[in-house]
Design a protein around this motif. Structure first.
Motif, mmCIF file in Angstrom:
data_model
loop_
_atom_site.group_PDB
_atom_site.id
_atom_site.type_symbol
_atom_site.label_atom_id
_atom_site.label_comp_id
_atom_site.label_asym_id
_atom_site.label_seq_id
_atom_site.Cartn_x
_atom_site.Cartn_y
_atom_site.Cartn_z
ATOM 1 N N CYS B 89 0.826 -1.020 0.012
ATOM 2 C CA CYS B 89 -0.107 0.017 0.050
ATOM 3 C C CYS B 89 0.701 1.360 0.035
ATOM 4 N N ASP B 90 0.895 1.847 -1.285
ATOM 5 C CA ASP B 90 1.792 3.245 -1.338
ATOM 6 C C ASP B 90 1.563 4.109 -0.335
ATOM 7 N N ASN B 91 0.498 4.466 -0.038
ATOM 8 C CA ASN B 91 -0.088 5.245 1.209
ATOM 9 C C ASN B 91 0.248 5.201 2.393
ATOM 10 N N LEU B 92 0.431 3.834 2.649
ATOM 11 C CA LEU B 92 0.897 3.206 3.942
ATOM 12 C C LEU B 92 2.421 3.171 3.923
ATOM 13 N N GLN B 93 3.190 3.947 3.373
ATOM 14 C CA GLN B 93 4.645 3.926 3.178
ATOM 15 C C GLN B 93 5.098 2.289 2.557
ATOM 16 N N GLY B 94 4.291 2.120 1.623
ATOM 17 C CA GLY B 94 4.512 0.703 0.853
ATOM 18 C C GLY B 94 4.606 -0.424 1.669
ATOM 19 N N ARG B 95 3.928 -0.364 2.841
ATOM 20 C CA ARG B 95 3.680 -1.620 3.557
ATOM 21 C C ARG B 95 2.491 -2.574 3.056
#
Lengths: 122, 753
Positions: B89-95
Motif C-alpha cells: 500500500c503506497d499510501n502506507l509507506q509501501g507496507r
C-alpha cells in the motif's frame, strides 16, 4: 580428595581384613581455602583415626600434626588451625590410594578417587 | 473460543484467529500498521477515509503494529479490505497490511485495562521501590560506552554480559564454583551508591556485598517472559538499573488456586480465571533504579511485554531503539529460607516459576530461542501471543548408581546359599551396566542440568542432622544434596564417573564407588541417604545388599533415608510413556532352587534379547517426564484419593497392555519393570561421541520429532509396602519412618545401638 575423606576410606576387596588406612601416593596437591569452623573440628575429632590422619598428613608434606593428641588440645586455636588446614584444605588432586593389605592401587584423578573394584575383587 | 481479545484501552474489539472469517462488520483489524512502524493513527485514518467515513482508528493491543479502523458503514470497510488486504500500500509507506473484520465485544468481556503506575508506591507491592533518575545522563552514557567495550553473549532475542558469576540459563542458577571475578571497574561508583541505599543497609539485610551483575540489552520490541528470579540463586534485594530506553514492567502474583488451575489448563482448558492473577504495571524510565525485595522479589513474577510502544496512561511511549538493564544481585550460598514457599525452589522441589507447569522439574529448552529467557514459560492468554513456551516439563527422578563387578558364577553352584546370594548380589547384571551405568555416563551433563530442585523431605532429613554430622550420599548423581546442610560434612559417591566429575567441579567431596560396595569404614557416618537409587538395581538381593551397606557405614543410632520411585505415580501419564519389560528381568542362571525361594515374584526369565521397546511407545510420549515432583498441596487425603484412582487406572493399563505371562493370574500385581526414556536433545548429543556410538549400535535411538536421542533407563519401581519389606530384611536397623512423597516411597532406618 581431602584428608578427612581419606580417614573414612577403606579397601573393600573381598577377603581383605585390614583395608585401612590406605597409603597415599602423591603426584599433585592443591590447597583450597575452606571456612574455619572450630565446632566442626571438635565434632569430627572423636571420629578420626588419629594415627592414620597423622600419617596421611605426613605423606602430603605436613609435619605439624602431632602424633599423639589429646582432646584438651581442641581448646588451642593454633592447633585447631593446623588441624583444619590438614583435614580440610589440602586436596590430593592426582595420585593414588594404596591398600595396605593387597597393594591394590586406587587412582585419584582430578581430585576424584576411583574406588570401584574389579570383577575378581568382589 | 475462536478469538482473542485485543488489549485495547479504547475497547473491546476482537481479532478473529487466522483462517476464521467473520461476517463483514464496520470494523477492520489491521496488522502491520501502526505508530511503531512509523504510521500515526492520523495518517492511517486519512488513508482509510478514502473508502468512506472513518469513525475512529484505535491501537489494537500494545504492540504499536496493529490497529482497529472503525468505519461508519460495513460496506466501506469491506471495500477497504478488498482494496488493501495483503497488498502493498503506497499510501502506507509501501507496507503490506493484513486485515480482518472485527467485532465489538462488550467491555466486560474485553481484557481489563491495566493502569500503568509511574511510582512504586502506586503499585502497592511490598518490597518494590523505584528510584527515578538514580544516575545522571553522563553516567548513563559512560556506562553504555563501557559495556560496548566488552564482549556480549548473544542470545536469541537479546544480548547479555555476566560479571561476578555467570547466570546459567539452563539451570536458572549460578555455579558457585565458577567465579568469573570481581564486578567490573566501570560499575564501581554505582555499586558504592547502591550499597548505601537505606533498603540495603538495614540490619539483617543480606544483600551486600553485591557480587553478581547481569547486563541485558533488549532491542526494541523485545521483552522478558514472566518469571521470578530463582530463589536459591540470589539472596537479598535485586537491583536493576534501566538505561537508554524505557519500558513498562508488569508484576503478577498468581494465587495458589491458579496453580491448581494450571493442571486443568494443561488438560485442555483454555481460560485461566483472571481474578486468580493480580497484576500491576510500572513504567521504568531510563536512568531509574528498580529495587525488588521481600514479597516483590520472592512472590511476584516480573514481566516485560514484547512491545514496541507502551501506553502509560494517556500517553503512547515509544520504546527506544534499545534498553539496557544492569541487574545487580548477591549470589546465595545456602538454601533460601523465605516465607514464600509456593515459589521457593529451595523449599519445594521442582518448583516452576510459572504457575502453568506441573510440578515437575523443568527440562532445558529444546527450542533454540528458549535459552534467552531467564524464566519458565508463561502460557497465559495475553502473553502467549508473544512468548513462546520455552521449557518442557521434565522428569523428576535422580540418579542411580551401583555396580558390582561380575563374578563368573559358572561352576560354583555348590556354594552355600549365603555365598551364592552374596555372589548374586555382587555380580552386576548386564541390564544395569547397559541401561543404568552406561546411560548416565552418556547423559551426565544434560541430566545434571535438569537436576537442581531439592525435595523438601530429603532437605528436612538433612537439615535435622546435628551440626558437625558426617553424611554419606550413596548414589549422589550430580550432588544436588551435597552441602545442603552447611553445618555438616557431606561425601558423595556414584558409579558414574561423569556425574562424580560434576560434583567435584561444584566443589563437593565425591568419589566413584559402587553403592553395593561402599569403600567406607563401618560406623563412620552420622547419616546416609540413598535417593532414587535402589530402583536401578535389578533384583532383590542387590537392593538388600545396597541397604545393608548403608546401614553398615552409619554409626549406631545413625539414620538412613532411602527413596525410590513408586509404581503408584501421581501422574499416570508418565507411566504410559514407559516401556514395560517383558517379565521380571532375571539372570538366566538364577533358576537355581535357592533363588526361587527368594524371588518375591515369579520370575519369567528373559534376556536382553527379548527386551524391546514397544513400537507404540514413542507415539505415546508427549514429553520426557519422570514421576511428577509432587502435588503442591501435599494433603494426605488428597494424595490417597489420587493414589486410589491411579492404581485403578494403572491396573487397567497393565491388563490392557501387558502380555507377559507373569501378569496372567496375578492381576493384583502391578507391573514394576520398565524402561524409562531419557531424551537427550540433538544439540547436546552432537557434542558427545558416546551418542554417535550409541546410535550406531542401536543402544539409543533417534526421535526426530522431538529432536532428541532417546536412551532407555532400567527401573524397578516399587509397590506400596515393598520398600518396608525389603529394608526389614536388613539386620541391625529398624524402620523409624516410612512415607509416600511425590511419587516416591521412602523409609528412614535407624541403626540399632
Amino acid at each position: 580428595m581431602r584428608l578427612l575423606t581419606h580417614n573414612m576410606l577403606t579397601c573393600n576387596i573381598k577377603g581383605v581384613t585390614k583395608g585401612f588406612p590406605l597409603s597415599i601416593e602423591v603426584q599433585k596437591l592443591e590447597t583450597k581455602e575452606t571456612d574455619f569452623n572450630p565446632d566442626f573440628l571438635k565434632n569430627i575429632f572423636p571420629k578420626l583415626e588419629w594415627k592414620a590422619f597423622h600419617d596421611a598428613a605426613l605423606s602430603v608434606g605436613l609435619n605439624d600434626i602431632p602424633e599423639q593428641v589429646d582432646p584438651v588440645m581442641l581448646e588451642d586455636s593454633e592447633f585447631l588451625q593446623k588441624f583444619h588446614h590438614a583435614l580440610l584444605e589440602v586436596h590430593l588432586e592426582e595420585g593414588a590410594l594404596i591398600c595396605p593389605e593387597t597393594g591394590r592401587r586406587f587412582p585419584v584423578s582430578k581430585g576424584v578417587p576411583n574406588m570401584l573394584l574389579h570383577e575378581d575383587e568382589v | 473460543m475462536d478469538t482473542t481479545s485485543s488489549a485495547d484501552a479504547g475497547g473491546g474489539f476482537i481479532k478473529p484467529r487466522p483462517g476464521v472469517e467473520h461476517e463483514p462488520t464496520a470494523h477492520l483489524f489491521v496488522a502491520n500498521c501502526g505508530p511503531a512502524v512509523g504510521l500515526s493513527l492520523d495518517t492511517i485514518k486519512t488513508v482509510f477515509s478514502t473508502f468512506g467515513p472513518v469513525e475512529a482508528v484505535r491501537p489494537a493491543g500494545d504492540s504499536g503494529t496493529r490497529v482497529v479502523v472503525s468505519f461508519q458503514n460495513p460496506e466501506d470497510a469491506a471495500a477497504a479490505k478488498k482494496a488493501l488486504d495483503g497488498k502493498k500500500c503506497d499510501n502506507l509507506q509501501g507496507r503490506v497490511v493484513f486485515m480482518q473484520f472485527s467485532v465489538f465485544q462488550p467491555p466486560s468481556m474485553a481484557e481489563e485495562h491495566l493502569p500503568v503506575m509511574t511510582s512504586s508506591a502506586g503499585c502497592g507491592i511490598p518490597g518494590l521501590v523505584l528510584y527515578p533518575d538514580f544516575i545522571s545522563e553522563e553516567e548513563e552514557e559512560r556506562l553504555l560506552a563501557a559495556v560496548d567495550q566488552s564482549p556480549w553473549q548473544v542470545l536469541a532475542k537479546r544480548r547479555v554480559q555476566h560479571y561476578g558469576y555467570e547466570f546459567l540459563y539452563k539451570i536458572r542458577n549460578v555455579d558457585l564454583s565458577q567465579k568469573l571475578g570481581e564486578l567490573p571497574p566501570f560499575v564501581e561508583e554505582v555499586v558504592t551508591r547502591l550499597s548505601k541505599l537505606p533498603e540495603l543497609t538495614k540490619s539483617n539485610e543480606p544483600s551486600l556485598p553485591l557480587d553478581q551483575l547481569t547486563i541485558n540489552e533488549y532491542p526494541k520490541g523485545v521483552g522478558l517472559s514472566p518469571h521470578i528470579d530463582t530463589h536459591s540463586a540470589f539472596e537479598g534485594s535485586i537491583l536493576s538499573l534501566s538505561l537508554a530506553g524505557s519500558c513498562v514492567m508488569e508484576f503478577r502474583r498468581y494465587s495458589d488456586e491458579s496453580k491448581d488451575e494450571s493442571r486443568i489448563r494443561i488438560a485442555g482448558d483454555k481460560e485461566l480465571g483472571k481474578n486468580q492473577m493480580e497484576r500491576r504495571a510500572l513504567f521504568l524510565p531510563p536512568r531509574s533504579l528498580l529495587l525488588l525485595s521481600g514479597e516483590a522479589r520472592y512472590r511476584w513474577h516480573h514481566y516485560i511485554p514484547h512491545h514496541k510502544i507502551d501506553h502509560v496512561n494517556d500517553e503512547v511511549v515509544e520504546r527506544g531503539s534499545k534498553r539496557v538493564s544492569f541487574t545487580f544481585r548477591k549470589v546465595r550460598r545456602g538454601p533460601c529460607k523465605c516465607k514464600f514457599l509456593q515459589d521457593c525452589d529451595s523449599q519445594v522441589a521442582g518448583i516452576p516459576s510459572s504457575p502453568f507447569l506441573s510440578n515437575s522439574e523443568s527440562e532445558e529448552c529444546s527450542h533454540s530461542d528458549e535459552l534467552d529467557v531467564e524464566t519458565r514459560p508463561d502460557t497465559s492468554p495475553e502473553s502467549s501471543k508473544d512468548d513462546e513456551p520455552n521449557v518442557e516439563v521434565f522428569s523428576k527422578n535422580l540418579p542411580q548408581l551401583e555396580t558390582e563387578q561380575a563374578v563368573d558364577e559358572v561352576g560354583k553352584a555348590e556354594e552355600t546359599r549365603h555365598q551364592l546370594s552374596r555372589s548374586f548380589s555382587h555380580h552386576t547384571p548386564e541390564i544395569e551396566k547397559q541401561y543404568v551405568h552406561k546411560v548416565y555416563d552418556a547423559i551426565a551433563p544434560h541430566f545434571s542440568s535438569t537436576r537442581f530442585a531439592k525435595w523438601p523431605r530429603v532437605a528436612a532429613f538433612l537439615e535435622a542432622c546435628s551440626p558437625g554430622s558426617i553424611i554419606a550420599d550413596s548414589g549422589c548423581g550430580n550432588g544436588k544434596y551435597l552441602g545442603l546442610n552447611p553445618s555438616c560434612f557431606f561425601i558423595g559417591c556414584d558409579i558414574s564417573p561423569a556425574l562424580v566429575a560434576i560434583c567435584d567441579q561444584r566443589g563437593h567431596e565425591a568419589l566413584v564407588a559402587d553403592a553395593l560396595h561402599l569403600p567406607y569404614r563401618s560406623g563412620f557416618y552420622d547419616a546416609a541417604i540413598s535417593i532414587a537409587v535402589l530402583h536401578h538395581l535389578s533384583n532383590d538381593q542387590r537392593r538388600i545388599r545396597a541397604v545393608e551397606e548403608l546401614v553398615r557405614v552409619v554409626r549406631p543410632g545413625g539414620k538412613v533415608l532411602i527413596t525410590v520411585w513408586a509404581v503408584e505415580q501421581e501422574d499416570i501419564r508418565l507411566v504410559q510413556k514407559w516401556t514395560p519389560l517383558q517379565g521380571k528381568y532375571t539372570e538366566p542362571w538364577v533358576d537355581d532352587e535357592n533363588f526361587k525361594l527368594h524371588m518375591k515374584k515369579s520370575p519369567s526369565a528373559s534376556s536382553l534379547d527379548i527386551i524391546q521397546e514397544s513400537d507404540g511407545n514413542g507415539e505415546r510420549q508427549v514429553d520426557e517426564e519422570g514421576p511428577l515432583v509432587g502435588k503442591r498441596d501435599g494433603e494426605e487425603g488428597g494424595r490417597r484419593d489420587c493414589l486410589r484412582s491411579l492404581s485403578e487406572s494403572d491396573e487397567q493399563e497393565i491388563s490392557d497392555s501387558s502380555s507377559h505371562p507373569a501378569a496372567a493370574g496375578t492381576t493384583q500385581e502391578p507391573h514394576q519393570e520398565y524402561f524409562v526414556p531419557w531424551h537427550l536433545p540433538y544439540h547436546r548429543a552432537e557434542v558427545t561421541g558416546a551418542s554417535v556410538a550409541a546410535l550406531a549400535s542401536g543402544f539409543a535411538r533417534k526421535d526426530d520429532k522431538k529432536g532428541a536421542v532417546v536412551y532407555n533407563r532400567y527401573y524397578h519401581v516399587f509397590a506400596e509396602g515393598e520398600l518396608e519389606r525389603l529394608t526389614s530384611k536388613v539386620k541391625g536397623a529398624l524402620i523409624v519412618d516410612s512415607f509416600y512423597d511425590k511419587s516416591n516411597w521412602c523409609v528412614i532406618l535407624q541403626k540399632l545401638q
